[in-house]
Design a protein around this motif. Sequence first.
Motif, mmCIF file in Angstrom:
data_model
loop_
_atom_site.group_PDB
_atom_site.id
_atom_site.type_symbol
_atom_site.label_atom_id
_atom_site.label_comp_id
_atom_site.label_asym_id
_atom_site.label_seq_id
_atom_site.Cartn_x
_atom_site.Cartn_y
_atom_site.Cartn_z
ATOM 1 N N ALA A 141 0.661 -1.122 -0.188
ATOM 2 C CA ALA A 141 0.031 -0.066 -0.062
ATOM 3 C C ALA A 141 0.986 1.203 -0.217
ATOM 4 O O ALA A 141 0.574 2.098 -1.163
ATOM 5 C CB ALA A 141 -1.086 -0.018 0.793
ATOM 6 N N ARG A 142 1.846 1.373 0.694
ATOM 7 C CA ARG A 142 2.990 1.599 0.933
ATOM 8 C C ARG A 142 4.094 2.464 -0.469
ATOM 9 O O ARG A 142 4.060 3.566 -1.136
ATOM 10 C CB ARG A 142 3.847 1.852 2.332
ATOM 11 C CG ARG A 142 3.584 2.220 3.103
ATOM 12 C CD ARG A 142 3.562 3.606 3.777
ATOM 13 N NE ARG A 142 4.597 4.696 3.670
ATOM 14 C CZ ARG A 142 4.083 5.841 3.913
ATOM 15 N NH1 ARG A 142 2.462 6.495 4.178
ATOM 16 N NH2 ARG A 142 4.404 6.379 3.881
ATOM 17 N N VAL A 143 3.923 1.246 -1.676
ATOM 18 C CA VAL A 143 4.007 2.099 -2.582
ATOM 19 C C VAL A 143 2.834 2.535 -3.563
ATOM 20 O O VAL A 143 3.181 3.059 -4.444
ATOM 21 C CB VAL A 143 4.745 0.020 -3.213
ATOM 22 C CG1 VAL A 143 5.482 0.095 -4.622
ATOM 23 C CG2 VAL A 143 6.289 -0.015 -2.290
ATOM 24 N N ASP A 144 2.665 1.758 -3.307
ATOM 25 C CA ASP A 144 0.963 2.594 -4.030
ATOM 26 C C ASP A 144 0.699 3.742 -3.897
ATOM 27 O O ASP A 144 -0.190 4.735 -4.442
ATOM 28 C CB ASP A 144 -0.776 1.676 -4.262
ATOM 29 C CG ASP A 144 0.064 0.041 -4.891
ATOM 30 O OD1 ASP A 144 0.844 -0.027 -6.243
ATOM 31 O OD2 ASP A 144 -0.753 -0.420 -4.614
ATOM 32 N N GLY A 145 1.286 4.662 -2.524
ATOM 33 C CA GLY A 145 1.128 5.955 -2.640
ATOM 34 C C GLY A 145 0.083 5.739 -1.286
ATOM 35 O O GLY A 145 -0.174 7.627 -0.904
ATOM 36 N N ALA A 146 -0.668 4.977 -0.278
ATOM 37 C CA ALA A 146 -1.588 4.773 0.716
ATOM 38 C C ALA A 146 -0.493 5.748 2.030
ATOM 39 O O ALA A 146 0.505 5.232 2.161
ATOM 40 C CB ALA A 146 -1.733 3.425 0.919
ATOM 41 N N SER A 147 -1.357 7.245 2.402
ATOM 42 C CA SER A 147 -0.848 7.214 3.437
ATOM 43 C C SER A 147 -0.934 5.745 5.199
ATOM 44 O O SER A 147 -1.707 5.492 5.151
ATOM 45 C CB SER A 147 -1.161 8.411 3.631
ATOM 46 O OG SER A 147 -3.258 7.937 4.280
ATOM 47 N N TRP A 148 -0.426 6.478 5.905
ATOM 48 C CA TRP A 148 -0.505 5.445 7.030
ATOM 49 C C TRP A 148 -2.149 5.224 7.446
ATOM 50 O O TRP A 148 -2.243 3.828 7.993
ATOM 51 C CB TRP A 148 0.531 5.422 8.028
ATOM 52 C CG TRP A 148 2.075 5.306 7.794
ATOM 53 C CD1 TRP A 148 2.921 6.013 7.804
ATOM 54 C CD2 TRP A 148 1.828 4.095 7.587
ATOM 55 N NE1 TRP A 148 4.270 4.818 7.051
ATOM 56 C CE2 TRP A 148 3.123 3.515 7.436
ATOM 57 C CE3 TRP A 148 1.498 2.509 8.447
ATOM 58 C CZ2 TRP A 148 4.536 2.515 7.140
ATOM 59 C CZ3 TRP A 148 2.069 1.218 7.501
ATOM 60 C CH2 TRP A 148 3.427 1.040 7.767
#
Length: 244
Positions: A141-148
């Motif tokens: 999810a982080r790679v896809d640009g999602a915030s925490w």
Amino acid sequence: MRPQAEIFQPVSEFGWGTFVPSRFTLDSYRALWNGDFPLALRNSAFVAAMTVICGVIVNALAGFAFAAFDFRGKNLLFLLVVVSFMMPFEAIVLPLYVMIQSFGWTNSYKALIIPEIANGMVIFLFRQFFASIPRDFYEAARVDGASWLYIFFRIAMPLSWPTIATSSLMLFLTQWDSFFWPVVAASSSDYAVVQVAIARNINFEQNDWGSLFASTNLAILIGTIPFLLVQRFYVRTLVSGGIK
């Protein structure tokens, strides 16, 4: 469900009459609804509901932080969280009262709700669950640009329904059974909760046994309903949390 004068009559000889009244009456329950007990029910329901809503979010965020992040002092801080739910409430009631008095929160819903939101046991349960989720979920999810926060609300929380149900039940029952703190922090009758209303049937001059038993029955019944609804999640979460 007996007349007031017959409540203790069948006690001397044990038999069916001990459990089944010879004369049924709802006078004790009618007296409750004509008194302050409905207000106490509403107060307890409101306090418990707000504690559950705020408590699940706050404790889940804390558990997620312990599970997903690495930071200095993490293990020590988590140890303090674990120790916190082993400490008896009586040990902190005096400094807690001094604190809420300095905030001007005495005789208010804030005094009843806010000190009960953070719960070490609930944080522990959420941390155990979130730690079991593969970190690949978070990293993808982080790679896809999602915030925490997006990961927390859209990935972690939807997977944690058993823990949410268990935590909600624990927070609800803690508030529903609460007696000592409401007596100390909100002694006004306008903020009386169920357990305080039950205790007011006993005094040095006269005990209203009918209202005492009737109000106790209602408190037990209402407190049992949510437990019956989520008991399988409760058992599953505690067992899995203990194994992990």
